[in-house]
Design a protein around this motif. Structure first.
Motif, PDB file in Angstrom:
ATOM      1  N   LEU A   7      54.970  26.206 -60.059  1.00 52.71           N
ATOM      2  CA  LEU A   7      55.791  25.974 -58.876  1.00 52.71           C
ATOM      3  C   LEU A   7      55.310  24.745 -58.100  1.00 52.71           C
ATOM      4  O   LEU A   7      56.115  23.955 -57.605  1.00 52.71           O
ATOM      5  N   SER A   8      53.993  24.562 -57.992  1.00 53.20           N
ATOM      6  CA  SER A   8      53.468  23.375 -57.317  1.00 53.20           C
ATOM      7  C   SER A   8      53.850  22.109 -58.091  1.00 53.20           C
ATOM      8  O   SER A   8      54.139  21.064 -57.503  1.00 53.20           O
ATOM      9  N   GLY A   9      53.877  22.208 -59.426  1.00 57.21           N
ATOM     10  CA  GLY A   9      54.317  21.071 -60.235  1.00 57.21           C
ATOM     11  C   GLY A   9      55.771  20.738 -59.988  1.00 57.21           C
ATOM     12  O   GLY A   9      56.163  19.561 -59.931  1.00 57.21           O
ATOM     13  N   LEU A  10      56.605  21.810 -59.860  1.00 58.05           N
ATOM     14  CA  LEU A  10      58.019  21.580 -59.549  1.00 58.05           C
ATOM     15  C   LEU A  10      58.183  20.897 -58.191  1.00 58.05           C
ATOM     16  O   LEU A  10      58.980  19.969 -58.033  1.00 58.05           O
ATOM     17  N   ASN A  11      57.421  21.376 -57.209  1.00 58.21           N
ATOM     18  CA  ASN A  11      57.511  20.786 -55.869  1.00 58.21           C
ATOM     19  C   ASN A  11      57.079  19.315 -55.881  1.00 58.21           C
ATOM     20  O   ASN A  11      57.696  18.465 -55.224  1.00 58.21           O
ATOM     21  N   ALA A  12      56.018  19.042 -56.637  1.00 63.70           N
ATOM     22  CA  ALA A  12      55.539  17.666 -56.721  1.00 63.70           C
ATOM     23  C   ALA A  12      56.568  16.776 -57.415  1.00 63.70           C
ATOM     24  O   ALA A  12      56.834  15.643 -56.977  1.00 63.70           O
ATOM     25  N   ALA A  13      57.134  17.281 -58.502  1.00 61.03           N
ATOM     26  CA  ALA A  13      58.149  16.496 -59.207  1.00 61.03           C
ATOM     27  C   ALA A  13      59.375  16.272 -58.336  1.00 61.03           C
ATOM     28  O   ALA A  13      59.979  15.189 -58.351  1.00 61.03           O
ATOM     29  N   GLN A  14      59.746  17.298 -57.563  1.00 60.43           N
ATOM     30  CA  GLN A  14      60.887  17.153 -56.665  1.00 60.43           C
ATOM     31  C   GLN A  14      60.594  16.093 -55.584  1.00 60.43           C
ATOM     32  O   GLN A  14      61.450  15.296 -55.242  1.00 60.43           O
ATOM     33  N   LYS A  15      59.352  16.106 -55.072  1.00 56.15           N
ATOM     34  CA  LYS A  15      58.978  15.105 -54.070  1.00 56.15           C
ATOM     35  C   LYS A  15      59.041  13.701 -54.670  1.00 56.15           C
ATOM     36  O   LYS A  15      59.523  12.752 -54.029  1.00 56.15           O
ATOM     37  N   ASP A  16      58.598  13.582 -55.899  1.00 63.63           N
ATOM     38  CA  ASP A  16      58.648  12.285 -56.579  1.00 63.63           C
ATOM     39  C   ASP A  16      60.095  11.835 -56.758  1.00 63.63           C
ATOM     40  O   ASP A  16      60.433  10.658 -56.563  1.00 63.63           O
TER      41      ASP A  16
END
Length: 434
Positions: A7-16
């Motif tokens: 989930l943190s990876g998804l959030n980071a990718a979304q921020k990117d």
């Protein structure tokens, strides 16, 4: 735990993806500076746990860092469009008396209804006051004020001196009749120049040249068709008005004049009937050089009458015709009477840490604790860049790079989504064990 990591990876990718999309959306925004999403890993352990077997807890967005690299310069036809090449920001305030300063690289400026230079948001561009020679009187940001283009005209200047360079024909005959300005048979040659009074009104000053003997000439002067007295001269006509006399050598060199300084008497209210200064006098300068021939003197050669130079130092009332802005930020107004007046010098501001500035929208920033205090100065001095007039700094976004980053962020999002799916499948498998 693996759910949280994915989930943190998804959030980071979304921020990117968000940051990249914002850069792409502003690819044509003047003065825009791209941002970059910066990430750090999450790692938490206690004193009693084994760090050798600790996996990590995912990823966090540490900062969306602005990138203040130089954007390309696009040239325009508006002299109030400004672009900074190098370091620095323009300073603006929302009101004339406001101290709430914001900073921008976008130089799309125009005049408002009061002739103040403002941007599209109505914010006022700040500038330093200058002396008459164009030098700044102060470069402290606290002394900068909104830049206003004056609506008043360039001040007129009364004519004080007229310089004449000419050739008087050596072969001319002495007229047979007494001088009469209304009879061209009574003088040999004439020429005129426009002079100005203290109010900027124009008057025609005419010079009549009468040959009186070999190598000797008499000069009469008139303003607006009225003869004027030349004090210290000679009254050759008996009309009570003194005239100047010019003497040449046998080689055509100008060797003497009477009086030594040819100056009109006060023109008076009869000529200057518009309320201008009636005490105005005009010096008629033939640039006499008693040491020998001089290129600026009149001559008497066997040639036609020719005026090669006739200049006066007065100025009419000037109307504002344009605004010039130099690379060092000096704003100069030009007027229709040929004069130019320095108005102000555009203030530039720099910061110790540009990335610490706080974005407020409208392609503007405000100072923060991490940015440091604003340091004001002149363009082209110290570390400050130069100012280009009739130009705009484009966004520093590289569209090709952003599209590649967009694909990379999308792949990252898909990979984390897949990780989340795998975690979900594993949990379902475990829950279905009988």
């Amino acid at each position: 735990m693996s759910f949280n990591i994915a989930l943190s990876g998804l959030n980071a990718a979304q921020k990117d993806l968000d940051v990249t999309s914002n850069n792409i959306a502003n690819v044509n925004t003047t003065g825009f500076k791209e941002s970059r999403a910066e990430f750090v890993d999450v790692y938490a352990t206690s004193l009693l746990s084994s760090s050798k077997t600790k996996v990590g807890d995912g990823v966090l967005t540490s900062e969306v860092a602005q990138q203040f690299s130089q954007g390309s310069i696009a040239f325009t036809t508006n002299s109030l469009d400004l672009a900074i090449t190098g370091n620095g920001f323009f300073a603006t305030v929302p009101g004339i008396d406001s101290l709430e300063t914001s900073y921008t690289r976008a130089g799309e400026y125009k005049l408002n209804e009061s002739n103040f230079v403002v941007n599209s948001a109505g914010e006022y561009l700040l500038a330093f006051d200058v002396n008459s020679d164009g030098s700044s009187s102060s470069v402290a940001l606290s002394t900068a004020s909104p830049l206003q283009i004056p609506t008043s005209s360039g001040s007129p200047t009364a004519t004080k001196e007229v310089d004449i360079k000419m050739n008087l024909p050596a072969g001319d005959d002495v007229p047979s009749f007494a001088f009469d300005k209304d009879d061209s048979l009574t003088y040999n040659n004439a020429t005129s120049v426009t002079i100005y009074d203290s109010l900027g009104d124009s008057h025609v000053m005419t010079y009549y040249f009468v040959k009186t003997a070999a190598n000797n000439w008499d000069m009469h002067a008139a303003v607006d068709d009225q003869l004027v007295d030349l004090p210290g001269g000679v009254d050759l006509d008996g009309d009570g008005i003194n005239n100047a006399t010019l003497e040449f050598s046998s080689s055509g060199d100008f060797i003497a004049q009477v009086p030594p300084t040819i100056t009109t008497a006060a023109l008076g209210a009869a000529i200057l009937s518009n309320g201008a200064d009636p005490t105005q006098e005009v010096v008629i300068d033939f640039n006499l050089d008693t040491l020998g021939p001089n290129a600026n003197e009149p001559t008497q050669f066997a040639s036609n009458f020719e005026v090669t130079s006739l200049e006066q130092d007065g100025l009419a009332v000037g109307r504002l015709t344009g605004i010039d802005i130099d690379a060092d930020g000096l704003v100069e107004a030009t007027y229709s009477n040929g004069t130019a007046q320095p108005l102000a010098r555009i203030a530039l501001v720099s910061f110790a840490n540009e990335q610490g500035l706080t974005q407020i929208g409208g392609t503007s920033w405000k100072e923060s604790i991490t940015s440091g205090d604003p340091i004001a100065g002149e363009a082209g001095s110290g570390t400050f860049g130069t100012i280009n007039s009739s130009a705009l700094e484009q966004s520093n976004v590289n569209l090709t790079t952003e599209l590649i980053d967009l694909i990379s962020a999308q792949r990252n999002f898909q990979a984390n989504s897949r990780s989340l799916e795998v975690d979900n499948d594993l949990n379902n498998t475990i829950l279905q064990i009988r």
